[in-house]
Scaffold this motif. Structure first.
Motif, PDB file in Angstrom:
ATOM      1  N   ARG A 199      52.532  75.523  63.499  1.00  0.00           N
ATOM      2  CA  ARG A 199      52.107  73.841  61.954  1.00  0.00           C
ATOM      3  C   ARG A 199      52.590  73.749  61.190  1.00  0.00           C
ATOM      4  NH1 ARG A 199      46.262  73.868  63.597  1.00  0.00           N
ATOM      5  NH2 ARG A 199      46.017  73.275  61.226  1.00  0.00           N
ATOM      6  N   LEU A 200      52.290  75.865  60.715  1.00  0.00           N
ATOM      7  CA  LEU A 200      52.848  75.477  59.506  1.00  0.00           C
ATOM      8  C   LEU A 200      53.883  75.339  58.954  1.00  0.00           C
ATOM      9  CD1 LEU A 200      50.956  77.573  58.226  1.00  0.00           C
ATOM     10  CD2 LEU A 200      50.738  75.371  57.763  1.00  0.00           C
ATOM     11  N   PRO A 201      55.316  74.831  58.504  1.00  0.00           N
ATOM     12  CA  PRO A 201      56.755  75.807  57.794  1.00  0.00           C
ATOM     13  C   PRO A 201      56.415  77.071  57.888  1.00  0.00           C
ATOM     14  CG  PRO A 201      55.903  74.405  55.611  1.00  0.00           C
ATOM     15  CD  PRO A 201      54.414  74.877  56.453  1.00  0.00           C
ATOM     16  N   GLU A 233      46.212  68.087  58.566  1.00  0.00           N
ATOM     17  CA  GLU A 233      45.889  69.122  59.852  1.00  0.00           C
ATOM     18  C   GLU A 233      44.498  69.585  59.877  1.00  0.00           C
ATOM     19  OE1 GLU A 233      48.635  70.684  62.195  1.00  0.00           O
ATOM     20  OE2 GLU A 233      50.157  68.800  61.870  1.00  0.00           O
ATOM     21  N   HIS A 250      41.688  80.940  55.537  1.00  0.00           N
ATOM     22  CA  HIS A 250      43.550  80.479  56.446  1.00  0.00           C
ATOM     23  C   HIS A 250      45.075  80.704  55.661  1.00  0.00           C
ATOM     24  CE1 HIS A 250      40.018  78.255  58.826  1.00  0.00           C
ATOM     25  NE2 HIS A 250      41.217  78.907  59.730  1.00  0.00           N
ATOM     26  N   LEU A 251      45.007  80.490  54.611  1.00  0.00           N
ATOM     27  CA  LEU A 251      46.462  80.751  54.362  1.00  0.00           C
ATOM     28  C   LEU A 251      46.481  81.499  53.413  1.00  0.00           C
ATOM     29  CD1 LEU A 251      47.475  77.173  53.295  1.00  0.00           C
ATOM     30  CD2 LEU A 251      47.735  78.204  55.894  1.00  0.00           C
ATOM     31  N   LYS A 261      52.947  89.519  53.992  1.00  0.00           N
ATOM     32  CA  LYS A 261      52.089  89.932  53.151  1.00  0.00           C
ATOM     33  C   LYS A 261      51.112  90.902  54.094  1.00  0.00           C
ATOM     34  CE  LYS A 261      48.837  87.306  50.559  1.00  0.00           C
ATOM     35  NZ  LYS A 261      48.933  85.994  50.058  1.00  0.00           N
ATOM     36  N   LEU A 313      52.644  84.907  55.488  1.00  0.00           N
ATOM     37  CA  LEU A 313      51.436  85.394  55.706  1.00  0.00           C
ATOM     38  C   LEU A 313      52.125  86.103  56.411  1.00  0.00           C
ATOM     39  CD1 LEU A 313      49.704  82.664  57.831  1.00  0.00           C
ATOM     40  CD2 LEU A 313      49.130  83.662  55.663  1.00  0.00           C
ATOM     41  N   ILE A 335      50.432  70.072  54.888  1.00  0.00           N
ATOM     42  CA  ILE A 335      49.858  70.241  56.341  1.00  0.00           C
ATOM     43  C   ILE A 335      48.908  71.107  56.776  1.00  0.00           C
ATOM     44  CG2 ILE A 335      51.181  70.994  57.785  1.00  0.00           C
ATOM     45  CD1 ILE A 335      53.621  71.344  56.934  1.00  0.00           C
ATOM     46  N   PHE A 336      49.058  71.840  55.794  1.00  0.00           N
ATOM     47  CA  PHE A 336      46.567  72.236  56.649  1.00  0.00           C
ATOM     48  C   PHE A 336      46.000  70.840  56.747  1.00  0.00           C
ATOM     49  CE2 PHE A 336      43.197  74.802  55.929  1.00  0.00           C
ATOM     50  CZ  PHE A 336      43.418  75.801  57.583  1.00  0.00           C
ATOM     51  N   ILE A 343      45.535  82.800  50.783  1.00  0.00           N
ATOM     52  CA  ILE A 343      45.804  82.370  49.486  1.00  0.00           C
ATOM     53  C   ILE A 343      44.816  83.167  48.337  1.00  0.00           C
ATOM     54  CG2 ILE A 343      46.020  80.549  47.286  1.00  0.00           C
ATOM     55  CD1 ILE A 343      48.190  79.203  49.761  1.00  0.00           C
ATOM     56  N   SER A 388      52.975  73.841  52.137  1.00  0.00           N
ATOM     57  CA  SER A 388      52.304  74.059  53.525  1.00  0.00           C
ATOM     58  C   SER A 388      51.294  73.456  53.734  1.00  0.00           C
ATOM     59  CB  SER A 388      52.261  75.545  54.212  1.00  0.00           C
ATOM     60  OG  SER A 388      51.849  75.813  52.976  1.00  0.00           O
ATOM     61  N   ILE A 389      50.742  73.928  52.879  1.00  0.00           N
ATOM     62  CA  ILE A 389      48.637  73.443  51.700  1.00  0.00           C
ATOM     63  C   ILE A 389      48.465  72.257  52.125  1.00  0.00           C
ATOM     64  CG2 ILE A 389      47.575  73.724  49.879  1.00  0.00           C
ATOM     65  CD1 ILE A 389      48.267  75.957  48.920  1.00  0.00           C
ATOM     66  N   ARG A 413      56.203  71.455  45.721  1.00  0.00           N
ATOM     67  CA  ARG A 413      56.114  73.080  46.474  1.00  0.00           C
ATOM     68  C   ARG A 413      54.480  72.712  47.730  1.00  0.00           C
ATOM     69  NH1 ARG A 413      55.430  77.225  42.136  1.00  0.00           N
ATOM     70  NH2 ARG A 413      57.744  76.215  41.654  1.00  0.00           N
TER      71      ARG A 413
END
Lengths: 162, 162
Positions: A8-10, B47, B60-61, A20, A17, B43-44, B63, B40-41, B37
DNA sequence: AAATAATAGTTCGCAATGCGAACTATTCGT
DNA sequence: ACGAATAGTTCGCATTGCGAACTATTATTT
């Protein structure tokens, strides 16, 4: 990790991820070394032989030349590399590993191999190869996008009004 | 890109090169948007539905929560998200997209799809799925390394002597 | 040959990120 | 009721990317 989230993410975020997580694990495995990062740069220098200028490293690893100066300063301070001016073109400096670095490289390669063995657990050697091939394919597909100067706008400074 | 280089570097660096290239291309494709920018955040958040706290996104990401505060401040300033305090637990804030963001999301999804179509050119739909599955597998393999607290030492501050 | 371009590398300054640490507000556990 | 834990904020610092200005050197143009 749910497969779902990665899809789902780019793609860039999913890859990031993964990168990292891997990087964190590798740094942990190698934290006993005197140099605690830039292993990929050391490896690149090692495998490039002697004729390796700063610009050459920048181009291949997509690191900007300003950061490269700082990174090499760090590695020189640690006595892991040295700069040798190219007599044929005195603007250039060839980057070489010192004997001290040479002695450390096997340990770095060993831990990377160990980590890769864990990372690829469940994938046959052939599937691993295929994974690398696909990374490479995606890279080439994205990099050769005709009209996009992709690095110009990467992490560009935010100069808008506050 | 020579397949060779990708295989010689630590996997994390290869993935990072790929992520960077993809990210650069996506940023370029979407530079006409007001938000440049953090797709992705967005989108997260989109969803995850309404019950999405800051910590939930962080987990989940991957960060850190300090960066998350700054990112959300930026997105709030742009009027793309809002914070809603959870009445059941008033320490928490649920993050929600604003109507303005909702209106922008289709464009973001469209460009990601366009870019993915380019990125995966030459890979069948099934091979793409397999690629995602393998990313996920590698992620799980590396993340569950027993004794390594992998994020603690990621990009840790250099507090050594100069 | 002299003037101009281009290239390799350095230095400066700024924005973004990661993260340790200290902090507030709130909730959980005993 | 009290201490521990959690969600979020703020501060400070190190690292990275990058634009810009700079030096030194080499290549190109005239």
């Amino acid at each position: 990790m749910s497969n779902d989230l990665f899809e789902r993410l780019p793609l860039g975020r999913s890859l990031s991820l993964l990168a990292k997580t891997y990087f964190g694990a590798l740094t942990k495995k190698l934290e006993h070394l005197e140099v605690e990062r830039y292993y990929s740069i050391l490896i690149f220098i090692e495998e490039s032989g002697k004729g390796c200028s700063q610009q050459y490293i920048c181009d291949h690893l997509k690191i900007d030349k300003v950061s490269m100066v700082r990174i090499l300063d760090y590695l020189i301070k640690k006595k892991f590399i040295k700069k040798v001016q190219n007599p044929k073109d005195r603007r250039e400096y060839f980057i070489e590993l010192t004997p001290k670095a040479e002695k450390t490289m096997p340990e770095i390669h060993r831990e990377i191999k160990n980590l890769n063995d864990v990372a690829f657990k469940g994938l046959s050697r052939e599937k691993q190869k295929e994974f690398y091939r696909n990374m490479c394919l995606i890279y080439d597909n994205v990099e050769t996008l005709p009209a996009h100067k992709i690095f110009v706008n990467y992490k560009k400074a935010n100069k808008e009004k506050k």
